[in-house]
Structures are given as structure tokens and as C-alpha cells.
Write an enzyme that holds these catalytic residues in place. Structure first.
Site, PDB file in Angstrom:
ATOM      1  N   SER A 533      41.260  32.755  47.499  1.00  0.00           N
ATOM      2  CA  SER A 533      41.457  31.333  47.272  1.00  0.00           C
ATOM      3  C   SER A 533      41.591  30.613  48.617  1.00  0.00           C
ATOM      4  O   SER A 533      40.667  30.637  49.410  1.00  0.00           O
ATOM      5  CB  SER A 533      42.674  31.110  46.372  1.00  0.00           C
ATOM      6  OG  SER A 533      42.690  29.805  45.862  1.00  0.00           O
ATOM      7  N   ASP A 618      36.095  29.576  36.954  1.00  0.00           N
ATOM      8  CA  ASP A 618      37.217  29.310  37.846  1.00  0.00           C
ATOM      9  C   ASP A 618      37.600  27.830  37.816  1.00  0.00           C
ATOM     10  O   ASP A 618      36.763  26.956  38.033  1.00  0.00           O
ATOM     11  CB  ASP A 618      36.854  29.727  39.279  1.00  0.00           C
ATOM     12  CG  ASP A 618      38.070  29.888  40.175  1.00  0.00           C
ATOM     13  OD1 ASP A 618      39.034  29.118  40.008  1.00  0.00           O
ATOM     14  OD2 ASP A 618      38.054  30.773  41.042  1.00  0.00           O
ATOM     15  N   HIS A 653      39.802  32.045  37.910  1.00  0.00           N
ATOM     16  CA  HIS A 653      40.432  32.247  39.213  1.00  0.00           C
ATOM     17  C   HIS A 653      41.195  33.562  39.302  1.00  0.00           C
ATOM     18  O   HIS A 653      41.221  34.195  40.348  1.00  0.00           O
ATOM     19  CB  HIS A 653      41.380  31.080  39.496  1.00  0.00           C
ATOM     20  CG  HIS A 653      41.695  30.895  40.945  1.00  0.00           C
ATOM     21  ND1 HIS A 653      40.726  30.595  41.880  1.00  0.00           N
ATOM     22  CD2 HIS A 653      42.863  30.970  41.638  1.00  0.00           C
ATOM     23  CE1 HIS A 653      41.290  30.481  43.078  1.00  0.00           C
ATOM     24  NE2 HIS A 653      42.585  30.704  42.952  1.00  0.00           N
TER      25      HIS A 653
END
Length: 681
Positions: A533, A618, A653
Site C-alpha cells: 500500500s 481494491d 486490498h
């Protein structure tokens, strides 16, 4: 198989009279069959390139899975007459939510069997379970797409029936009023996913009838609803990176008019809990960078009435507090380690819980009971599995309720952990947490995996991982670099790694890597890096700055197209993060972002071996960022090193939702490191 080549369809992006050409902007369309085809081609290429590791991946998966106790359950905690726990059964990917009334010897009541509920879904996740005050109903939220968009439903725990009430497009955040028929919940924008509205729902009515009780119009703020530990107040929290504002009503009166606790003041952060006639407030008011504790009477909560309880300390970050009938408990971070301090209201008790290891992680756990001498906390280190501990604050007696069981021949005495410090280029000392097997000898030929995150003020604590043993047992050293941008050394550590100081995060990571090489823990030929991330942004920036420093890197769901994303306020997270990265609609921030954005700074040069992962659904970092990045790297890099893109077509995610299914993704990454390392030998 040849590497996929994404077509170029140049799009001119003009901001501040600056022109950027994005050849792969067209990938920003998950409904386009051509996009799906490209992602599937990349997946096939990754599978083909890693084919020689198929047996290794299977072995890694099996050994990681084997270490995890399948028939396991959490330590029970008591709340409102019931003992609650989550349990896993052998062969189950998902938990069972269980409770027992009054006694742990009572009959087990299965509230939710998620294994049954998840049947037929490729992705299934329960976000929250919230039981009504009278213990007869439970709200639960479900995401079946992995976009973190939840549907809230209500189950009658007496009859087992699901009520017809169905609340869609929520964040999963829900709170019961004390009347057992009113709930408050937060709703997000279906496109930007910004949580902006709080609704009130009455059982037995439709969502269309729900009353909007609060809407946050500032696009940099998000909202949620919660309840004080005393259960006497329902609270609406509205906050941005730098500023907070709260509203509250008595939980016994859901029809009451919401009262503002303290109107937002730019730069003033605060949160609070309730105890007897006061609200206790954690805040940075008056420049308290590392926060302080204050209190105010319930009758008047405005900032002028706040009274200092624990003063600000420039060396110690006050991270949180816990209120009990007879005690005030604080969590404080000093020199990268958290300390739990106990103080009685009558001042007869005042001490810190002692911990022996050089590097550890500790934090308070579930403490729902007000009137008790016992505090529950969780303890771990990079060699010590997670432990749930009950600690008597009066007698100082400690009882280990459970230590995470690691199956197989694991012995924590076979591993060693320590804290070392690297000097950054500006003279600042950066802490690193290191773990390795005792018989591993650091040298220029020792493989080492360096990990960091470095954003949002999230401290990357040194915790145990049974999964990580698969690398340690194969001779790897694992190191966490506690770079600026986290809050590991206090709030200034965060402030010096964000906005126009963001590059400190990247430079710290590079300087830590070079320090490890200088001290002969490893060498560039055996050094690997990982981040996810915002940590993926870190990896992307670092390999642009120092492409020959690492032999291989893994960037998980990486935030790499910083400028374009932060200019697009229609996609999730953008507006709420202007105070983290800056607003590129302002020239100064635009230029600074552009100077480090990984996607904008890809060059014709050699890059290390790379594995990039993403999820089609995501909600945090859109899949097209890593997809575009890989396409551009493929076109421009001048080396023959591996460049792989792996897209989970069914997840977002956080990867796969199943307990063990996600281990396959880790097995691929570990196989990538080991494959590269074996090629050197």
C-alpha cells in the site's frame, strides 16, 4: 512465454500548465474486457515464470498452514452477562462467533458460523458483530466483493431468524441505542467510498425510512459512530488527518438532539471517553505534539473547560488510555517501545508494567468491564508468539491466559531478536528491529528481507509471525525499518515523514539498507525489500532512487501513481488524504509529488527483480496503479530481470478472505525471494 505488452494509448494530462503523457490511462476501467484480458495475461505470465517454484510454493503453503492450529479459539471476554469468543474448526476457512451465558461452563451458543454463510462466495468477510443491550439481537455486516462496502443485517439470537431489515452501502460501522430497537450506522459514497453520513434505523422499518442524523460536507473528513465504554453515550466522530469533531447523545435517548462536544479547530485532534461526571480527552491542544490527557465536566464540554490530567511530554507519545472504576491506564511510546502505566484515582498506586525483552510489542486488549482490578493486554515480540495476559493492577499478579500455539518443532529459544540503529543522511538515528535464527551468521552472503511502511503515523511494531518462520528457517534475516512517516518515535517522527517531508521516508529506508550492508548483515546481491500500500509507494520510490541496492523487491497493492490519483477526487480516499500527501491542485505540492511519484519517475535504466501484487476490487489503491506501473516499467527498463504482476481477480486490498487461502499469496512471494536467492548459489 513472452512478457505481455500493454498497448499505448497516450492521454495528455495537464495541470498547472505542466503536461504529462500517460500511455496506460486506459487501464482505468475494470468493466473493459480488454483490461481484464491484459490482467489475465499478466497472471499467466507470472505463473509461467514461477512454474519452477510450484512445488516450493506448495511446500511453503503447507508448512505455513501446518504451524497454525486449525481448531483454535480466542480468549473469551465477558460483557453484559455473556462470555464471547471466536473459534476456528478444522478445515474451516472462517470463524464461528460464539457466546456462553454467565459461565464458561455454560452451553455454547453459535451466533454465526461464517463457514456456512460464506458458501457460494469467492470472497466473504464479516466486518463487525454488535449485540443489542438486551442480548437478543445482533447486527452483523458483510462484504462479498472486497470493496469494503458492507450490508448490515440483524439476527434474532433467540429464534435464529434473520430480520428483513437490510442496510446497504454501509461501512459496516453500527451502534445500538439502549432501547434495543434503534441503531445508528455510517454510510459511504458508493464511488469515492468516503464515509460521510450517519443514519438512524428503527427495527422493522425499511432503509428508505431511515433518518439522516448527520452529514459531513467537508470532503477531507470521514465519519463513524461509536459508544463510550460506560455505555451511557452514543458518539458521532468526524475527523480528518489533522482535525477532529464529535457529537453525542445519551444512549438511553436515541431521539435526543445531538450536542457538539467541541467544534472543529484546524489542527486540533481529540478523542474522549466517559467516567462518572467527566469526559476524559486525549488531545494535542496547545501544541501538545505528543498529546496529553485532559478532562471536562459533562455539563460543559467546550475547550475552555478542559482541565489537564497528564501533561505533554516532548519525549513520550501518549498513545491511548483506558478507564476503570479505580484506575487510569495509559499506553505511552518511548524510544520506539510501548509502555503500559497504571495509576489509581486516589494516587496510592502509580507504576509501569515491566517487560524484559529488548524489542517487544504490547497493547491493551478487550477491557469492557469497568469495575475490575484486572486489565487484559496482549504481548509479543519477533521471537515470542502473541500472548493474552490478565494483570491484576492491585496485586501485580500476571496470568498468561493463552500463548499463540505454533505447531511443529517451533522453539522460540532457537531465534534471536534485537534492536539496532542506523544513521540517516541528516544525522537522525533510525531504529531497526531484527530477527533471525540463532545459527544464522550475518555476512555478505546472508539473505535479508527489509520491510517498512512509513505513512499515516502507523507504527510498525515488532511482532511475531509464524508465517515468517519459513524464511528464517531458510537462513533469512528479517528486519523492520521504523522509518519516518510512522509514529514509532513519537508524533514528530510522523510529521517529519509526510507532506513536503515525505522523501525522508524513502531516504531513511535507503540509509537503513546501506547501513545493513556496511555492517555486513548482507550485501546488495542478497538484499530484498517489501512494502504494501503506502509501503508499496516506498518501494516504488526507492527503486527509482537506488535501483541497484536490492536484488529483488515485492510491492504489495502499491500506491504508485501519486499525482494522478491525488488529482482525482472521484476515487476513494483522495480528498481525505490531502493532509497526508498534500493537495496537488496547489503547485508546490504538485511539483513535490511529481518529483517522487514512482509511476512518473520510471526511467530507461536497470531495475531489480520485481513482483507486484494487486486486487481487482481494491478499494484503497485501485488495481490500475500497479498495472500501469508494471506496463511502463516493462516498456522502459533496460535489464532482463524478472518483472511480474499478480492480480487477485476475486479480492481487494487485503487479499483473499479465507484463513488459509491468503497463505497462497504469501507462498508466492516467499518463493520469489527464494527463487532469486537460489539462482545466486
Amino acid at each position: 512465454m513472452k512478457a505481455p505488452v500493454a498497448k499505448k494509448n497516450p492521454k495528455k494530462l495537464i495541470t498547472h500548465n505542466d503536461i504529462r503523457i500517460d500511455n496506460y490511462y486506459w487501464l482505468n476501467d475494470r468493466e473493459n474486457p480488454e483490461v481484464i484480458k491484459y490482467l489475465e495475461e499478466e497472471n499467466a505470465y507470472t505463473k509461467e515464470q514461477m512454474k519452477s517454484t510450484d512445488l516450493l510454493q506448495k511446500k511453503l503453503f503447507e508448512e505455513m498452514k501446518y504451524r497454525i492450529k486449525e481448531d483454535d479459539e480466542s480468549v473469551p471476554y465477558k460483557f453484559n452477562q455473556y462470555w464471547y469468543t471466536t473459534k476456528y474448526i478444522k478445515g474451516g476457512e472462517y470463524p464461528l462467533y460464539i457466546r456462553k451465558k454467565d459461565s464458561l461452563e455454560a452451553k455454547e451458543e453459535i451466533m454465526f458460523d461464517v463457514n456456512e454463510m460464506a458458501k457460494g462466495y469467492k470472497f466473504y468477510q464479516i466486518g463487525s458483530v454488535n449485540v443489542s443491550p438486551d442480548n437478543t439481537m445482533a447486527c452483523y455486516s458483510v462484504d462479498t466483493v472486497s470493496r469494503r462496502i458492507y450490508t448490515i443485517q440483524i439476527k434474532n439470537l433467540v429464534t435464529g431468524k434473520i430480520l428483513s431489515d437490510e442496510l446497504k452501502d454501509t461501512t459496516g460501522n453500527v451502534v445500538w441505542a439502549n432501547d434495543n430497537r434503534t441503531i445508528f450506522y455510517s454510510v459511504q459514497d458508493p464511488k469515492t467510498l468516503r464515509s460521510s453520513k450517519i443514519y438512524k434505523h428503527i427495527l422493522g422499518t425499511s432503509q428508505k425510512e431511515d433518518l439522516l442524523v448527520f452529514e459531513e460536507h467537508d470532503e477531507t473528513f470521514n465519519v463513524y459512530v461509536t459508544k463510550t465504554k460506560s455505555l451511557q453515550y452514543i458518539v458521532i466522530a468526524s475527523g480528518s488527518t489533522l482535525t477532529d469533531e464529535y457529537r453525542f447523545i445519551p444512549a438511553d435517548h436515541p431521539e435526543a438532539e445531538w450536542k457538539i462536544f467541541q467544534e472543529r479547530i484546524r489542527g486540533v485532534e481529540y478523542s474522549f471517553d466517559h467516567y462518572e461526571g467527566f469526559f476524559y480527552i486525549l488531545t494535542n491542544k496547545d501544541g501538545a505534539t505528543n498529546f496529553k490527557l485532559m478532562k471536562t465536566p459533562i455539563s460543559d464540554t467546550s475547550i475552555d473547560n478542559w482541565i489537564e490530567v497528564i501533561p505533554h511530554n516532548e519525549e513520550i507519545l501518549l498513545e491511548g488510555f483506558e478507564l476503570f472504576k479505580n484506575y487510569l491506564v495509559t499506553e505511552e511510546r518511548e524510544r520506539g517501545l510501548t509502555h503500559i502505566k497504571i495509576k489509581s484515582w486516589d494516587n496510592s498506586i502509580n507504576y509501569e508494567i515491566p517487560f524484559e525483552e529488548e524489542v517487544y510489542t504490547v497493547g491493551t486488549s478487550v477491557n469492557r468491564d469497568f469495575d475490575t482490578d484486572t486489565i487484559r493486554y496482549r504481548y509479543t515480540s519477533m521471537t515470542t508468539p502473541w500472548s493474552d495476559i490478565d494483570f491484576n493492577m492491585r496485586t501485580k499478579e500476571k496470568k498468561v491466559l493463552k500463548e499463540q500455539e505454533v505447531l511443529g518443532n517451533f522453539n522460540k529459544d532457537n531465534y534471536v531478536t534485537k534492536r539496532i540503529w542506523a544513521q540517516a543522511r541528516d544525522g537522525v538515528q533510525i531504529p531497526l528491529s531484527l530477527v533471525m535464527k540463532k545459527d544464522t551468521q550475518p555476512s555478505k552472503n546472508t539473505p535479508l528481507l527489509l520491510y517498512a511502511y512509513g505513512s499515516y503515523g502507523y507504527s510498525m511494531d515488532a511482532t511475531f509471525s509464524s508465517i515468517r518462520l519459513s524464511l528464517l528457517d531458510r537462513g533469512f534475516i528479517y528486519v523492520i525499518a521504523h522509518v519516518r512517516g510512522g509514529e514509532d518515535l513519537g508524533r514528530p517522527w510522523y510529521e517529519n515523514g509526510k507532506m513536503l517531508k515525505k522523501k525522508n521516508t524513502f531516504y531513511d529506508f535507503i540509509d537503513c539498507a546501506e547501513y545493513l550492508i556496511k555492517k555486513e548483515y548482507t550485501s546488495s546481491n542478497h538484499l530484498y525489500a517489501n512494502g504494501g500500500s503506502a509501503g508499496g509507494l516506498l518501494i516504488g520510490a526507492v527503486i527509482n532512487y537506488a535501483p541497484k541496492l536490492f536484488h529483488g523487491v515485492v510491492a504489495d497493492v502499491p500506491f504508485v501513481d501519486v499525482v494522478t490519483t491525488m488529482l482525482d477526487d472521484s476515487i476513494p480516499l483522495t480528498t481525505g488524504e490531502y493532509d497526508e500527501w498534500g493537495n496537488p491542485n496547489q503547485l508546490e505540492y504538485y511539483n513535490y509529488m511529481k518529483s517522487y511519484s514512482p509511476y512518473d519517475n520510471v526511467e530507461n535504466k536497470e531495475y531489480p527483480n520485481m513482483l507486484v501484487t494487486t486486487g481487482l476490487h481494491d478499494s484503497q489503491v485501485q488495481y490500475w496503479e500497479p498495472a500501469k506501473w508494471v506496463a511502463k516499467l516493462r516498456d522502459m527498463k533496460t535489464d532482463s530481470n524478472l518483472l511480474l504482476l499478480q492480480t487477485n481477480m476475486d479480492a481487494g486490498h487485503g487479499g483473499s478472505s479465507g484463513r488459509f487461502e491468503s497463505l497462497k499469496e504469501v507462498a508466492l512471494e516467499y518463493a520469489f525471494y527464494l527463487y532469486l536467492e537460489n539462482k545466486l548459489n
